[in-house]
Design an enzyme around this catalytic site. Sequence first.
Site, short mmCIF file in Angstrom:
data_model
loop_
_atom_site.label_atom_id
_atom_site.label_comp_id
_atom_site.label_asym_id
_atom_site.label_seq_id
_atom_site.Cartn_x
_atom_site.Cartn_y
_atom_site.Cartn_z
N HIS A 76 -7.62 4.42 -2.92
CA HIS A 76 -7.47 2.96 -3.03
C HIS A 76 -8.60 2.41 -3.90
O HIS A 76 -9.61 1.92 -3.37
CB HIS A 76 -7.53 2.32 -1.64
CG HIS A 76 -6.29 2.54 -0.84
ND1 HIS A 76 -5.20 1.70 -0.92
CD2 HIS A 76 -5.97 3.50 0.04
CE1 HIS A 76 -4.26 2.13 -0.11
NE2 HIS A 76 -4.69 3.23 0.49
N CYS B 33 -1.93 5.18 -3.82
CA CYS B 33 -1.67 5.86 -2.56
C CYS B 33 -0.16 6.11 -2.35
O CYS B 33 0.39 6.98 -3.01
CB CYS B 33 -2.30 5.08 -1.40
SG CYS B 33 -2.69 6.17 -0.05
N GLU C 22 -8.86 -0.26 -5.39
CA GLU C 22 -9.07 -1.72 -5.24
C GLU C 22 -10.24 -2.05 -4.32
O GLU C 22 -10.85 -3.11 -4.46
CB GLU C 22 -7.78 -2.41 -4.76
CG GLU C 22 -7.34 -2.13 -3.33
CD GLU C 22 -6.48 -0.88 -3.17
OE1 GLU C 22 -6.58 0.04 -4.01
OE2 GLU C 22 -5.73 -0.80 -2.17
N1 GLN Z 1 1.95 6.27 3.96
C1 GLN Z 1 1.27 7.14 3.06
C2 GLN Z 1 0.41 8.15 3.79
O1 GLN Z 1 0.06 7.92 4.93
C3 GLN Z 1 0.45 6.34 2.08
C4 GLN Z 1 -0.63 5.54 2.75
C5 GLN Z 1 -1.16 4.43 1.89
O2 GLN Z 1 -0.54 4.03 0.94
N2 GLN Z 1 -2.31 3.90 2.24
O3 GLN Z 1 0.04 9.14 3.25
#
Ligand code: GLN
Length: 546
Positions: free
Chosen positions: A519, A385, A521
């Site tokens: 994500h 992410c 995970e």
């Molecule tokens: N802050 C980034 C976004 O909002 C990544 C978010 C995250 O890593 N969950 O796009």
Amino acid sequence: MSFFVFVMGGVMSSLGKGIASASIGTLLQSRGFSIKMKKLDPYINVDPGTMSPYKHGEVFVMEDGCETDLDFGHYERFIDIKCSAEDSLTTGKVYEKVLEKERRGDYLGSDIQVIPHITNEIKDFIIEGSSDVDFTICEMGGTIGDIEGLPYIEALRQLIVEFGKEKVICIALTYLPYIKVSEELKTKPTQHSIKQLQSMGVQPDIILCRSEKNLTEDIKAKLSMFCNVKKENVIVALDANNIYLIPKMFHKNGLDRQIYSHFKLLGESAELKATKDIEEKWGSIENTILNCTNTVRLSIVGKYIKLKDAYISLSQAIMHGGFANNTKVEVDWIDSEDNFTNIENKLSQTSALIVPGGFSSRGVEGKIFAIKYARENKLPFLGICLGMQLAIIESCRNIAKINATSGEFGEEGEFVIDFMDSWACGDTTEKRNKACNKGGTMRLGSYPCKIIPNSLASKVYGQNVITERHRHRYEVNIKKYKHIFEKAGLIFSGTSLDGALPEIVERQDNPFFIATQAHPEFKSRPFSPHPLFSHLIKASLEFLGN
Ligand code: GLN
């Protein structure tokens, strides 16, 4: 209607109620029962989406996009089920519903009170969907005695009156402190905690005693007498070196048997079969944990490293990746705000790097530095992410030589990562508005992703279309910067089905350099490790020359 198992915690927090509930779930499942996991969280937030991971730990994202408590991660991993928004309740949600009904005039002019309006809402939540399963396991958040928890205990008391103990069992997880100098386990905090519960009209049926020492018969007898619980229902929950050793330990200590005995569900052959199943399933994990042949060190460069719960699904997925390779993975948690020399020193002693998800600009330069190190030194790298967004920024800055940044950081520069107000999702267009409240601007939950053939992603996933869970506001700005990304050597090996949104990026100048907008995970399980993590650990073994 199902049987109900309530799990609550006494004496103090962080005793592992989530893991205990998940372990009970898997044990009942081994006897062939279908189960539903529910969590009642007394905090007033509507969901934990806006809570700081420093204080509350990770926000776990379900398939349907519900942002929820990390305990749902334990349920999904231990029991291999998919939970949904309907399984999670907070006081904020309860009040939201009650106030909506009040505004609609549903209460026909009566004054709205905690009893019965709030407690009824809680009971409805507990009962909802219970007729579809054999057991509903409800974990009560917080600690016995918390002011916020009172309506939940009251709702439970009423349920017991309505359904009777033949349908409901209450399990209190408490803590027995061990005093080293006198070599004694102390029962008084548990006695007080249980008294408090009794004063609210609820009698626990089983006391699960978290302890670093085994319980003597005397201690069991004492707790049995003072807490009004059968002696065989005072069960030890010893500290474990690995959470996956807990289900088997609970089974050995008779926890599931006492639950069956309470509900008069004892049956020799079914129990023998369950024992065999538990031995096979959890015993195989135990074997892997105890007999790993390799060890690797892996770095995580992140912002919330002081509270390990902030990355709990990530640490679990790494461990699962280790299971797949018979490898113990030691994690070096590196503070992204540390100075570059320290970060470099630490990275040079490990054989893989993960840059996990995160929010805001704090610590991003340290993460970008770490990614540059991984790219240049061919260190296996997985970006998650924010980690993917930063991997793109790094290549754009250091290879394509532009002043790349993200709209999230609010600086000057080229916004190669930026806020998008709409995107296609199947036949519909999803929209978001930057001005709406914080909880409403994220891309949340499961989205499909098309994998490009002959890529690292296709080798890892072995599929053409995958789904992963998302939780982010910003996207890769491919419309504007496609030519720059090409110049920077970035390959988008996974995209949304219409090809508009990049979802996975990789590089060819490092044997394992891959990053995903999702994500992964959240979907890894001890019995089916996520391929990105098993391949990362494999790559780190290869990096070591194994
Ligand atoms: N802050 C980034 C976004 O909002 C990544 C978010 C995250 O890593 N969950 O796009």
